[in-house]
Design a protein around this motif. Structure first.
Motif, mmCIF file in Angstrom:
data_model
loop_
_atom_site.group_PDB
_atom_site.id
_atom_site.type_symbol
_atom_site.label_atom_id
_atom_site.label_comp_id
_atom_site.label_asym_id
_atom_site.label_seq_id
_atom_site.Cartn_x
_atom_site.Cartn_y
_atom_site.Cartn_z
ATOM 1 N N TRP A 133 45.824 51.036 42.476
ATOM 2 C CA TRP A 133 45.741 51.251 41.166
ATOM 3 C C TRP A 133 44.504 50.597 40.444
ATOM 4 C CZ3 TRP A 133 45.873 46.547 38.406
ATOM 5 C CH2 TRP A 133 46.502 45.862 39.094
ATOM 6 N N ALA A 134 44.155 49.437 41.106
ATOM 7 C CA ALA A 134 43.098 48.324 40.533
ATOM 8 C C ALA A 134 41.538 49.214 40.376
ATOM 9 C CB ALA A 134 43.011 47.234 41.330
ATOM 10 N N ALA A 135 41.373 49.848 41.405
ATOM 11 C CA ALA A 135 40.198 50.713 41.265
ATOM 12 C C ALA A 135 39.889 51.471 40.040
ATOM 13 C CB ALA A 135 39.931 51.511 42.562
ATOM 14 N N ARG A 136 40.922 52.337 39.677
ATOM 15 C CA ARG A 136 40.881 52.837 38.356
ATOM 16 C C ARG A 136 40.743 52.169 37.176
ATOM 17 N NH1 ARG A 136 40.844 55.782 42.434
ATOM 18 N NH2 ARG A 136 38.646 55.135 41.957
ATOM 19 N N VAL A 137 41.261 51.095 37.145
ATOM 20 C CA VAL A 137 41.120 50.124 35.987
ATOM 21 C C VAL A 137 39.791 49.384 35.998
ATOM 22 C CG1 VAL A 137 42.230 48.075 34.936
ATOM 23 C CG2 VAL A 137 43.719 49.666 35.943
ATOM 24 N N LEU A 138 39.018 49.093 37.213
ATOM 25 C CA LEU A 138 38.144 48.635 37.137
ATOM 26 C C LEU A 138 37.073 49.538 36.731
ATOM 27 C CD1 LEU A 138 38.376 46.462 40.481
ATOM 28 C CD2 LEU A 138 37.965 45.533 38.264
ATOM 29 N N GLU A 139 36.862 50.832 37.282
ATOM 30 C CA GLU A 139 36.033 51.843 36.765
ATOM 31 C C GLU A 139 36.071 52.029 35.243
ATOM 32 O OE1 GLU A 139 36.068 55.198 40.329
ATOM 33 O OE2 GLU A 139 37.536 55.285 38.961
ATOM 34 N N ALA A 140 37.128 51.836 34.572
ATOM 35 C CA ALA A 140 37.138 52.150 33.288
ATOM 36 C C ALA A 140 36.660 50.775 32.308
ATOM 37 C CB ALA A 140 38.568 52.397 32.615
ATOM 38 N N ARG A 141 36.633 49.605 32.836
ATOM 39 C CA ARG A 141 36.113 48.614 32.113
ATOM 40 C C ARG A 141 34.647 48.612 31.927
ATOM 41 N NH1 ARG A 141 39.132 44.624 30.935
ATOM 42 N NH2 ARG A 141 37.371 43.298 30.782
ATOM 43 N N ASP A 142 34.223 47.955 30.906
ATOM 44 C CA ASP A 142 32.699 48.059 30.512
ATOM 45 C C ASP A 142 32.256 46.675 30.842
ATOM 46 O OD1 ASP A 142 32.701 50.505 29.073
ATOM 47 O OD2 ASP A 142 33.527 49.484 27.318
ATOM 48 N N THR A 143 32.950 45.476 30.832
ATOM 49 C CA THR A 143 32.576 44.293 31.338
ATOM 50 C C THR A 143 33.363 43.492 32.442
ATOM 51 O OG1 THR A 143 34.244 43.259 29.653
ATOM 52 C CG2 THR A 143 31.822 43.797 28.904
ATOM 53 N N PRO A 144 32.644 42.987 33.227
ATOM 54 C CA PRO A 144 33.411 42.216 34.195
ATOM 55 C C PRO A 144 34.274 41.117 33.828
ATOM 56 C CG PRO A 144 31.306 41.652 34.307
ATOM 57 C CD PRO A 144 31.442 42.582 33.209
ATOM 58 N N THR A 145 35.518 40.854 34.673
ATOM 59 C CA THR A 145 36.477 39.719 34.385
ATOM 60 C C THR A 145 35.790 38.484 35.000
ATOM 61 O OG1 THR A 145 37.715 40.312 36.298
ATOM 62 C CG2 THR A 145 38.531 41.423 34.381
ATOM 63 N N PRO A 146 36.118 37.462 34.906
ATOM 64 C CA PRO A 146 35.671 36.083 35.479
ATOM 65 C C PRO A 146 35.802 36.279 37.016
ATOM 66 C CG PRO A 146 36.998 35.458 33.637
ATOM 67 C CD PRO A 146 37.148 37.067 33.548
ATOM 68 N N ALA A 147 37.014 36.586 37.480
ATOM 69 C CA ALA A 147 36.958 36.851 38.912
ATOM 70 C C ALA A 147 36.115 37.847 39.384
ATOM 71 C CB ALA A 147 38.577 37.144 39.410
ATOM 72 N N VAL A 148 35.975 38.982 39.057
ATOM 73 C CA VAL A 148 34.932 39.995 39.462
ATOM 74 C C VAL A 148 33.146 39.214 39.368
ATOM 75 C CG1 VAL A 148 33.758 42.177 38.745
ATOM 76 C CG2 VAL A 148 36.110 41.811 38.695
ATOM 77 N N LEU A 149 33.030 38.538 38.384
ATOM 78 C CA LEU A 149 31.899 37.733 38.353
ATOM 79 C C LEU A 149 31.594 36.704 39.341
ATOM 80 C CD1 LEU A 149 31.324 36.990 34.448
ATOM 81 C CD2 LEU A 149 30.104 38.618 35.806
ATOM 82 N N ARG A 150 32.874 36.105 39.759
ATOM 83 C CA ARG A 150 32.720 35.099 40.888
ATOM 84 C C ARG A 150 32.336 35.897 42.234
ATOM 85 N NH1 ARG A 150 37.243 32.923 38.136
ATOM 86 N NH2 ARG A 150 38.631 33.606 39.792
ATOM 87 N N HIS A 151 32.939 37.041 42.360
ATOM 88 C CA HIS A 151 32.885 37.926 43.642
ATOM 89 C C HIS A 151 31.349 38.312 43.580
ATOM 90 C CE1 HIS A 151 33.688 40.664 46.774
ATOM 91 N NE2 HIS A 151 33.199 41.551 46.284
ATOM 92 N N ILE A 152 30.821 38.641 42.334
ATOM 93 C CA ILE A 152 29.483 39.302 42.653
ATOM 94 C C ILE A 152 28.287 38.186 42.850
ATOM 95 C CG2 ILE A 152 27.469 40.070 40.932
ATOM 96 C CD1 ILE A 152 29.634 41.690 39.558
ATOM 97 N N GLU A 153 28.888 36.787 42.389
ATOM 98 C CA GLU A 153 28.208 35.806 42.499
ATOM 99 C C GLU A 153 27.911 35.535 44.227
ATOM 100 O OE1 GLU A 153 26.054 32.011 42.729
ATOM 101 O OE2 GLU A 153 26.109 33.581 41.165
ATOM 102 N N ARG A 154 29.345 35.612 44.789
ATOM 103 C CA ARG A 154 29.115 35.542 46.316
ATOM 104 C C ARG A 154 28.391 36.632 46.997
ATOM 105 N NH1 ARG A 154 34.698 34.460 44.814
ATOM 106 N NH2 ARG A 154 35.356 36.672 45.378
ATOM 107 N N VAL A 155 28.428 37.664 46.366
ATOM 108 C CA VAL A 155 27.558 38.812 47.021
ATOM 109 C C VAL A 155 26.162 38.513 46.951
ATOM 110 C CG1 VAL A 155 26.849 40.983 46.455
ATOM 111 C CG2 VAL A 155 29.380 40.724 46.704
ATOM 112 N N LEU A 156 25.717 38.014 45.813
ATOM 113 C CA LEU A 156 24.348 37.656 45.600
ATOM 114 C C LEU A 156 23.963 36.376 46.509
ATOM 115 C CD1 LEU A 156 23.923 37.957 41.533
ATOM 116 C CD2 LEU A 156 22.755 39.135 43.418
ATOM 117 N N ALA A 157 24.997 35.296 46.646
ATOM 118 C CA ALA A 157 24.559 34.240 47.555
ATOM 119 C C ALA A 157 24.436 34.695 48.975
ATOM 120 C CB ALA A 157 25.868 33.203 47.570
#
Length: 257
Positions: A133-157
């Protein structure tokens, strides 16, 4: 009207109830029954409390959903720390390679950055598969949550540690899109609530055969039973991810001359 979490006049919630406990219970209900089976009233019944006790911690359902997907995204980091602890080690190698555990929260697996990135994204996918279910909720969001930002930081690292420029890393985020979080956003939602039978698929293909022969051919040949919707099955996800990472690595090498 629901009371906000910061409303000083709100009735104090039971001491045993916490925001974390509410979110964990909501995730459990959504995992079991899907988002359609989750409501503030039902969640309160599940916890054995009055609904106002939940509103004391979470002002509305949108706030609850945001907290739920943030907790799910945080699981990716926890899984990564477990994997890093299992393999041990650290430090940086040569030729754009880094050892497991390097970068934020153990950003990747041993070997080239391309393997690290693939491992990180496939770890995110395993998390999404635990909570479809989480994928559909994430699709509908306009802004990332703190944990999503941390994950993006790991991807960028991983990207920057592998020698990708800032510009290429920026392009990579757009190119990978939702795959960074382990799922694909298809052009159309082709995963109906009731899957078509073989006879229905054949009949539809026959209707298209003359005017749209290639679509008819595709309709018969492929499955639309992906775990996270549409064609987003494991093979399709891995194929696209590998192709994108290979392309990024070629562009990295071209930039470096």
């Amino acid at each position: 009207m629901p009371r906000h979490a910061d409303d000083r006049s709100a009735t104090r919630a039971p001491a045993r109830l916490s925001r974390e406990a509410i979110v964990a219970a909501a995730i459990g209900l959504a995992d079991r029954d899907g988002l359609a089976g989750l409501s503030m009233r039902r969640l309160a019944q599940h916890l054995g409390v009055d609904a106002m006790s939940i509103y004391y911690h979470l002002r509305d359902k949108d706030t609850l959903l945001a907290a739920m997907v943030d907790a799910v995204a945080a699981e990716i980091e926890v899984d990564g720390e477990t994997e890093a602890a299992a393999v041990g080690g650290g430090g940086t190698g040569v030729g754009g390679e880094a050892a497991a555990g390097s970068g934020p929260a153990g950003a990747g697996a041993p070997g080239p950055w391309t393997d690290q990135l693939r491992a990180l994204i496939m770890r995110a996918r395993r998390t999404m598969l635990r909570h479809p279910w989480a994928a559909r909720v994430l699709e509908a969001r306009d802004t990332p949550t703190p944990a999503v930002l941390r994950h993006i930081e790991r991807v960028l690292a991983v990207l920057r540690g592998g020698g990708c420029s800032v510009n290429l890393s920026h392009h990579a985020l757009h190119l990978l899109g939702s795959r960074i979080l382990g799922f694909s956003q298809d052009l159309f939602d082709d995963s109906p609530n009731t899957p078509a039978t073989e006879a229905e698929t054949a009949a539809q293909a026959a209707a298209w055969a003359e005017s749209m022969p290639h679509i008819a051919e595709l309709a018969v040949a492929v499955s639309h039973s992906g775990a996270l919707g549409g064609c987003d099955d494991e093979d399709e996800f891995a194929f696209a991810l590998d192709l994108l990472i290979e392309g990024l690595d070629r562009r990295r090498l071209a930039e470096q001359g």
